[in-house]
Write a protein that holds these residues in place. Structure first.
Motif, PDB file in Angstrom:
ATOM      1  N   LEU A 140     117.762  12.300  53.768  1.00  0.00           N
ATOM      2  CA  LEU A 140     118.705  11.181  53.654  1.00  0.00           C
ATOM      3  C   LEU A 140     118.283  10.240  52.525  1.00  0.00           C
ATOM      4  N   ALA A 141     116.983   9.994  52.425  1.00  0.00           N
ATOM      5  CA  ALA A 141     116.480   9.106  51.359  1.00  0.00           C
ATOM      6  C   ALA A 141     116.811   9.687  49.992  1.00  0.00           C
ATOM      7  N   GLU A 142     116.657  10.992  49.863  1.00  0.00           N
ATOM      8  CA  GLU A 142     116.984  11.637  48.583  1.00  0.00           C
ATOM      9  C   GLU A 142     118.466  11.502  48.256  1.00  0.00           C
ATOM     10  N   LEU A 143     119.273  11.374  49.291  1.00  0.00           N
ATOM     11  CA  LEU A 143     120.717  11.225  49.072  1.00  0.00           C
ATOM     12  C   LEU A 143     121.106   9.757  48.882  1.00  0.00           C
ATOM     13  N   GLY A 144     120.114   8.895  48.765  1.00  0.00           N
ATOM     14  CA  GLY A 144     120.392   7.481  48.459  1.00  0.00           C
ATOM     15  C   GLY A 144     120.543   6.601  49.681  1.00  0.00           C
ATOM     16  N   ALA A 145     120.043   7.039  50.833  1.00  0.00           N
ATOM     17  CA  ALA A 145     120.247   6.272  52.069  1.00  0.00           C
ATOM     18  C   ALA A 145     119.517   4.941  52.042  1.00  0.00           C
ATOM     19  N   GLU A 146     120.145   3.994  52.718  1.00  0.00           N
ATOM     20  CA  GLU A 146     119.544   2.699  53.008  1.00  0.00           C
ATOM     21  C   GLU A 146     119.240   2.755  54.505  1.00  0.00           C
ATOM     22  N   PHE A 147     118.040   2.356  54.917  1.00  0.00           N
ATOM     23  CA  PHE A 147     117.690   2.431  56.340  1.00  0.00           C
ATOM     24  C   PHE A 147     117.602   1.027  56.921  1.00  0.00           C
ATOM     25  N   PHE A 148     118.288   0.800  58.009  1.00  0.00           N
ATOM     26  CA  PHE A 148     118.234  -0.526  58.651  1.00  0.00           C
ATOM     27  C   PHE A 148     117.158  -0.573  59.717  1.00  0.00           C
ATOM     28  N   PHE A 149     116.936   0.511  60.390  1.00  0.00           N
ATOM     29  CA  PHE A 149     115.738   0.648  61.214  1.00  0.00           C
ATOM     30  C   PHE A 149     115.418   2.117  61.372  1.00  0.00           C
ATOM     31  N   THR A 150     114.148   2.372  61.595  1.00  0.00           N
ATOM     32  CA  THR A 150     113.717   3.771  61.752  1.00  0.00           C
ATOM     33  C   THR A 150     112.988   3.945  63.084  1.00  0.00           C
ATOM     34  N   GLY A 151     113.233   3.030  63.984  1.00  0.00           N
ATOM     35  CA  GLY A 151     112.665   3.153  65.318  1.00  0.00           C
ATOM     36  C   GLY A 151     113.017   1.920  66.123  1.00  0.00           C
ATOM     37  N   ALA A 152     113.059   2.067  67.441  1.00  0.00           N
ATOM     38  CA  ALA A 152     113.285   0.925  68.326  1.00  0.00           C
ATOM     39  C   ALA A 152     112.289   1.035  69.474  1.00  0.00           C
ATOM     40  N   LEU A 153     111.855  -0.112  69.965  1.00  0.00           N
ATOM     41  CA  LEU A 153     110.833  -0.111  71.008  1.00  0.00           C
ATOM     42  C   LEU A 153     111.480   0.154  72.365  1.00  0.00           C
ATOM     43  N   ILE A 154     111.971   1.384  72.494  1.00  0.00           N
ATOM     44  CA  ILE A 154     112.659   1.781  73.723  1.00  0.00           C
ATOM     45  C   ILE A 154     112.157   3.149  74.172  1.00  0.00           C
ATOM     46  N   GLN A 155     112.420   3.441  75.440  1.00  0.00           N
ATOM     47  CA  GLN A 155     112.166   4.786  75.930  1.00  0.00           C
ATOM     48  C   GLN A 155     113.258   5.133  76.938  1.00  0.00           C
TER      49      GLN A 155
END
Ligand code: AMP
Ligand code: MG
Length: 457
Positions: A305-320
């Motif tokens: 996704l990064a190679e395709l130009g993605a912008e990431f708003f979060f890459t994890g959440a403190l959940i289970q």
């Protein structure tokens, strides 16, 4: 802890990822950009922060088109035009009860004896009868009140004999009659665009004579399962292979939330084919990926996704379950048509964790508002119910948990308990659950009898 430290903490955490030589550089790229460009947020967010980020992005999204459908087909769709009252609601002063239409002032002294001058059925012409003082007319629910009457006495408080009716209970002016136009005036708006058409809204549209309604086009949602071990349903799985269940659970969730799922072929953990399929998925209104977002060496989704130009708003959440969830967007190429301003500049995506229960939970927690916005409606807030915990819960602290549970109990006596399970891969246990029990991150032990939050499924 300040935002910057949090971001650094997140980076440290990411550095601990096992990484393969040159890949590691590319894989951490989007995260570093993110941390430096937005000090206010960290790529690993609490549940509430992550949800707010999603809600903020959803608020800027619109449906991509409109279509006319027949009224019965409009159920569960999102209205794209106003529905206006074509007449007064009700169109005449409507009796709410079976009984007798009267002048309320005739009942000042009880019992009162009134002269019967007629009977008015539902559908009768309203102007044929004029009531004078001392008179009453039998009237049915839904019938027009006669001129001169200002109330209806319920039949239970009356006794008719020949031409006389005896009334034993008084009424105030206006009782049991809905005045013409009291519910809605002719020309006023009954339903606004963006309304999800439930049975009540369908009833209103029918009452306004609408045989067809303009609704928003369903968003097309590409569903892409990833993983070398995942096989299509028609393929006999090898001893260590797993059948693709996520694409199907997601398709069902997408459909229930008002979207049109497009199931793509399974992507292997290999960058070229993965890139091809992600690019195909990005042609849709929304892309949902499953698997490949954990910390494993072959989790390549973020890299591609990064190679395709993605912008990431979060890459994890403190959940289970669902900790490795990824949310971001990729700019759309300029040649997407251009004839409509409704065409968004980005395709949003979610990288959902591959564990089947994580996939299901993260859809409900995060994907739904984006899908609702793309369907043309204002996303609904998450609604939690409260129930009494039946059996003690013990967990580790640090993550907000949404665990499969059973809500039971009679009427308002709601009780809830966890379903025994083998972790977030245990789909069989999840089918025995009907809700998720929400456990706050700071609780190690919750005793039975405590009120706990529940998210319905
Ligand atoms: P991953 O997120 O790729 O590390 O996968 C986590 C777990 O979920 C692994 O046990 C996978 O085999 C399983 N899994 C991943 N994708 C799917 C899928 N499409 N259907 C069923 N299980 C899956
Ligand atoms: Mg995998």
């Amino acid at each position: 802890m300040g935002a910057f430290q949090k971001a650094k903490g997140a980076l440290r955490h990411l550095e601990k990822r096992p990484s393969g030589q040159s890949l590691s550089k590319i894989r951490s790229f989007p995260r570093i950009i993110f941390c430096m460009s937005s000090e206010a947020t960290s790529p690993i967010l609490t549940f509430e922060q992550a949800r707010h980020v999603v809600e903020q992005h959803a608020a800027g999204l619109r449906a991509s088109g409109k279509e006319f459908v027949e009224l019965p087909e409009a159920a569960a769709r999102v209205l794209a035009e106003p529905v206006v009252a074509d007449r007064n609601f009700p169109p005449f002063p409507r009796a709410m009860r079976d009984g007798y239409a009267v002048c309320s002032s005739d009942l000042a002294r009880l019992p009162a004896k009134l002269k019967l001058v007629g009977e008015i059925k539902a559908g009768a012409q309203s102007s044929t009868l004029q009531l004078h003082r001392g008179q009453a007319a039998a009237i049915m629910t839904g019938a027009p009140a006669p001129l001169g009457a200002d109330a209806v006495v319920m039949v239970e408080y009356t006794a008719a004999q020949g031409e006389i009716v005896e009334i034993t209970k008084g009424v105030s002016a206006g009782e049991n009659i809905v005045p013409a136009g009291a519910e809605a005036r002719r020309g006023s708006q009954l339903l606004s665009p963006g309304t999800r058409l439930d049975h009540a809204a369908i009833a209103v549209a029918a009452s306004a004579g609408r045989t067809h309604l303009q609704v928003y086009a369903k968003p097309r949602v590409a569903v892409l399962a990833t993983g070398d071990e995942i096989v299509e349903l028609h393929v006999p799985p090898g001893p260590t292979q797993i059948r693709n269940s996520n694409s199907y659970s997601l398709a069902a969730q997408v459909r229930a939330a008002g979207g049109e799922p497009i199931i793509l072929p399974i992507a292997p953990d290999e960058p070229n084919r993965l890139r091809e399929l992600i690019s195909e998925g990005l042609e849709a209104d929304l892309l949902l990926l499953t698997g490949g977002v954990s910390m494993g060496k072959h989790d390549l989704v973020e890299q591609v996704l990064a190679e395709l130009g993605a912008e990431f708003f979060f890459t994890g959440a403190l959940i289970q379950p669902g900790r490795p969830i990824v949310f971001g967007r990729v700019p759309r190429s300029a040649d997407t048509g251009g004839e409509s301003t409704a065409i968004p500049h980005y395709t949003y995506f979610f990288g959902l964790p591959g564990n089947p229960v994580s996939t299901m939970v993260t859809f409900e927690l995060f994907v739904r508002p984006v899908l609702e916005a793309l369907s043309g409606m204002t996303p609904r807030k998450l609604v939690f119910l409260y129930a009494k915990l039946k059996t003690e819960v013990r967990t580790k602290t640090g993550l907000k948990r949404f665990l499969p549970a059973v809500l039971s109990g009679e009427f308002e006596q709601a009780e809830v308990e966890l379903v025994p399970w083998q972790g977030s891969g245990d789909i069989a246990a999840t089918t025995r659950a009907n809700c998720y029990l929400v456990i706050p991150p700071h609780r190690e032990r919750i005793p039975p009898g405590e009120w706990v939050a529940v998210l319905m499924r």
